[in-house]
Design a protein around this motif. Structure first.
Motif, PDB file in Angstrom:
ATOM      1  N   MET A  37      47.013 -11.132  13.376  1.00 35.66           N
ATOM      2  CA  MET A  37      46.566 -10.142  14.359  1.00 35.66           C
ATOM      3  C   MET A  37      47.448 -10.160  15.598  1.00 35.66           C
ATOM      4  O   MET A  37      47.737  -9.115  16.192  1.00 35.66           O
ATOM      5  N   CYS A 119      41.063 -11.161  25.617  1.00 34.41           N
ATOM      6  CA  CYS A 119      41.168  -9.959  24.780  1.00 34.41           C
ATOM      7  C   CYS A 119      40.314  -8.822  25.339  1.00 34.41           C
ATOM      8  O   CYS A 119      40.667  -7.643  25.197  1.00 34.41           O
ATOM      9  N   ARG A 123      42.382  -5.463  29.210  1.00 35.88           N
ATOM     10  CA  ARG A 123      42.389  -3.996  29.198  1.00 35.88           C
ATOM     11  C   ARG A 123      42.672  -3.442  30.599  1.00 35.88           C
ATOM     12  O   ARG A 123      43.309  -2.395  30.750  1.00 35.88           O
ATOM     13  N   TYR A 257      43.312   3.232  22.271  1.00 39.86           N
ATOM     14  CA  TYR A 257      43.877   2.679  21.028  1.00 39.86           C
ATOM     15  C   TYR A 257      44.084   1.174  21.151  1.00 39.86           C
ATOM     16  O   TYR A 257      43.593   0.398  20.316  1.00 39.86           O
ATOM     17  N   GLY A 260      40.819  -0.764  21.633  1.00 37.00           N
ATOM     18  CA  GLY A 260      40.104  -0.974  20.373  1.00 37.00           C
ATOM     19  C   GLY A 260      40.661  -2.149  19.597  1.00 37.00           C
ATOM     20  O   GLY A 260      39.908  -2.954  19.025  1.00 37.00           O
ATOM     21  N   ILE A 261      42.003  -2.263  19.593  1.00 31.92           N
ATOM     22  CA  ILE A 261      42.638  -3.401  18.913  1.00 31.92           C
ATOM     23  C   ILE A 261      42.226  -4.711  19.581  1.00 31.92           C
ATOM     24  O   ILE A 261      41.864  -5.689  18.903  1.00 31.92           O
ATOM     25  N   ASN A 263      39.588  -5.390  21.480  1.00 30.06           N
ATOM     26  CA  ASN A 263      38.166  -5.696  21.277  1.00 30.06           C
ATOM     27  C   ASN A 263      37.919  -6.280  19.888  1.00 30.06           C
ATOM     28  O   ASN A 263      37.155  -7.233  19.721  1.00 30.06           O
ATOM     29  N   THR A 264      38.602  -5.697  18.888  1.00 30.08           N
ATOM     30  CA  THR A 264      38.467  -6.209  17.513  1.00 30.08           C
ATOM     31  C   THR A 264      38.981  -7.638  17.408  1.00 30.08           C
ATOM     32  O   THR A 264      38.339  -8.510  16.808  1.00 30.08           O
ATOM     33  N   ILE A 265      40.154  -7.878  18.017  1.00 25.02           N
ATOM     34  CA  ILE A 265      40.732  -9.232  17.992  1.00 25.02           C
ATOM     35  C   ILE A 265      39.830 -10.199  18.748  1.00 25.02           C
ATOM     36  O   ILE A 265      39.634 -11.348  18.323  1.00 25.02           O
ATOM     37  N   ILE A 267      36.555 -10.127  19.142  1.00 27.78           N
ATOM     38  CA  ILE A 267      35.401 -10.468  18.299  1.00 27.78           C
ATOM     39  C   ILE A 267      35.827 -11.432  17.192  1.00 27.78           C
ATOM     40  O   ILE A 267      35.113 -12.402  16.886  1.00 27.78           O
ATOM     41  N   LEU A 268      36.994 -11.180  16.599  1.00 29.19           N
ATOM     42  CA  LEU A 268      37.514 -12.060  15.548  1.00 29.19           C
ATOM     43  C   LEU A 268      37.725 -13.475  16.081  1.00 29.19           C
ATOM     44  O   LEU A 268      37.331 -14.456  15.435  1.00 29.19           O
TER      45      LEU A 268
END
Length: 344
Positions: A37, A119, A123, A257, A260-261, A263-265, A267-268
Motif C-alpha cells: 500500500m 493517514c 489530508r 481521491y 480516500g486512499i 483513509n483506506t490505508i 483503517i488497514l
C-alpha cells in the motif's frame, strides 16, 4: 501480583505456540500488504508530482514502506521463536533476548498507531500542497516550449479529463491567468493588444478554459470561450444555464481521491496494529509459560503465563523509577567528567 494469569499444561502450551506461530506468519503477510500500500500510494503521488508544491507529501508513503519492512522482519523472527519454543533446547538460545524483543514490539505497535493516525490527519497538509501546486501548474500551462515545463499542459489536461474537474477551486481560476502561449497570439490584432493592455501584469486574460474542462456528456457543443458573454452564443445565459464544463475544482477532486486512499490505508494499518498487539501478547504468554515451569527439568509439568509480572500501576512505577535512576546516573557521570577537567 501478576496481571492476567493463565495456567498451562504441556498440551495448552503446544497449542498456544502453534496458534501464535500461525498468527505471526499471517502478520508477515499483513506487513507485506502495508508495504504494498505504501508503494502504491507513492506511485500515485509520483504520477502527479508536478502538481505537488513540495516533497513532504511523500513522507507518509515512505513511512508506510518502512513500517511494512520492519513488520515483515519482526514477525518472521517472532514466528521462528514460537516454532522453536516447542523444543526447550532450541528455545533456550532465544530466551536472553526475548524481553528486549518484546519491548521493541511494544514500541513498534505504538509507531503503527501513530502511522495510522497520520493517514487520517495528513489530508490537511496535502490540501495546501495541492492548492499551491495546482496554482503554479496552471501558470506554467502555456510554457510548452520551456524546458522542464513542456509537459505541464499535457499533465493538467489529462488530470482534468480523468478527474472530471476544472481549475484549482473551479473553472473561473482559468480566467485569472494567461494559459495561451504568446507564440499563438497575433500581436498585430487590436483585440489581443486591448486584452494585454487591460491588466497591469500585461497578460492575455480571457473568460475561457482549456478543452479538457469540457463535459462530453453535455448535449450542447462545448462553450469554452467567451463564457461570460451571453451575446456571443445563441440562447445562452451563463448565470442560469447549466454550463457544459466541469464545475468541480481539481483540488477538491484530487483531495477526495488521495484522501480516500489514505483513509483506506489508515483503517488497514489499525487492523494490522490489532494483529501485532495480539501476537505480542501471545509471545509474552509463550515466554512466561515456559519460564515458570513447576519443574524445569520436566517439560510436561504445569506452569503459569501472565501478561505483566506486576499490576499496571506497579509496572509503570518501576519504569519511572528506572528512568529516574538512569537520569541521575547520567548527571553523576557528567559531574565526574567536569571535576576531572577542572583538576587537570
Amino acid at each position: 501480583m501478576a496481571l492476567m494469569v493463565v495456567k498451562f499444561d504441556l498440551k495448552k502450551r503446544v497449542k498456544l505456540a502453534q496458534t501464535v506461530w500461525f498468527m505471526y506468519w499471517f502478520a508477515v503477510l499483513a506487513g507485506i500488504l502495508v508495504l504494498s500500500m505504501g508503494l502504491f500510494f507513492k506511485i500515485e503521488l509520483r504520477k502527479r508530482s508536478e502538481l505537488m508544491d513540495n516533497n513532504e507529501s511523500h513522507f507518509l508513503p515512505n513511512l508506510l514502506i518502512t513500517m511494512g519492512l520492519i513488520a515483515c522482519g519482526i514477525n518472521a523472527f517472532g514466528g521462528k521463536v514460537c516454532y522453536d519454543s516447542l523444543d526447550p533446547i532450541k528455545f533456550a538460545k532465544w530466551k536472553p533476548m526475548l524481553k528486549t524483543f518484546l519491548v521493541f514490539c511494544v514500541g513498534f505497535n505504538a509507531l503503527l498507531i501513530i502511522t495510522a493516525l497520520l493517514c487520517f490527519v495528513m489530508r490537511i497538509p496535502l490540501q495546501f500542497t495541492l492548492a499551491e501546486g495546482l496554482k503554479n501548474g496552471m501558470k506554467y500551462y502555456k510554457d510548452t516550449d520551456t524546458p522542464g515545463r513542456c509537459y505541464m499542459k499535457r499533465t493538467l489536461d489529462l488530470m482534468q479529463m480523468e478527474f472530471r474537474c476544472c481549475g484549482n477551486d473551479n473553472y473561473r481560476d482559468w480566467f485569472e491567468i494567461q494559459w495561451v502561449s504568446n507564440r499563438y497570439l497575433d500581436f498585430s490584432s487590436k483585440e489581443v493588444k486591448d486584452r494585454i493592455g487591460s491588466n497591469v501584469d500585461g497578460q492575455y486574460l480571457m473568460d475561457g478554459v482549456p478543452f479538457s474542462c469540457c463535459n462530453p456528456s453535455s448535449p450542447r457543443p462545448c462553450i469554452q470561450y467567451q463564457m461570460t458573454n451571453n451575446s456571443a452564443h445563441y440562447s445562452y445565459d451563463h448565470y442560469t444555464e447549466e454550463l457544459n464544463v466541469w464545475r468541480r475544482g481539481c483540488r477538491d477532486a484530487l483531495l477526495s481521491y488521495y484522501g480516500g486512499i489514505m483513509n483506506t490505508i489508515g483503517i488497514l494499518v489499525l487492523l494490522v496494529t490489532m494483529l501485532q498487539v495480539a501476537v505480542t501478547i501471545g509471545l509474552q504468554y509463550v515466554d512466561t509459560s515456559l519460564s515458570t515451569l513447576a519443574n524445569p527439568e520436566d517439560i510436561e509439568s504445569e506452569s503459569e503465563g501472565f501478561l505483566l509480572e506486576k499490576t499496571v500501576k506497579e509496572t509503570f512505577t518501576d519504569i519511572m523509577a528506572k528512568m529516574k535512576a538512569m537520569g541521575k546516573g547520567a548527571k553523576v557521570e557528567e559531574g565526574g567528567e567536569e571535576g576531572v577537567a577542572t583538576v587537570s
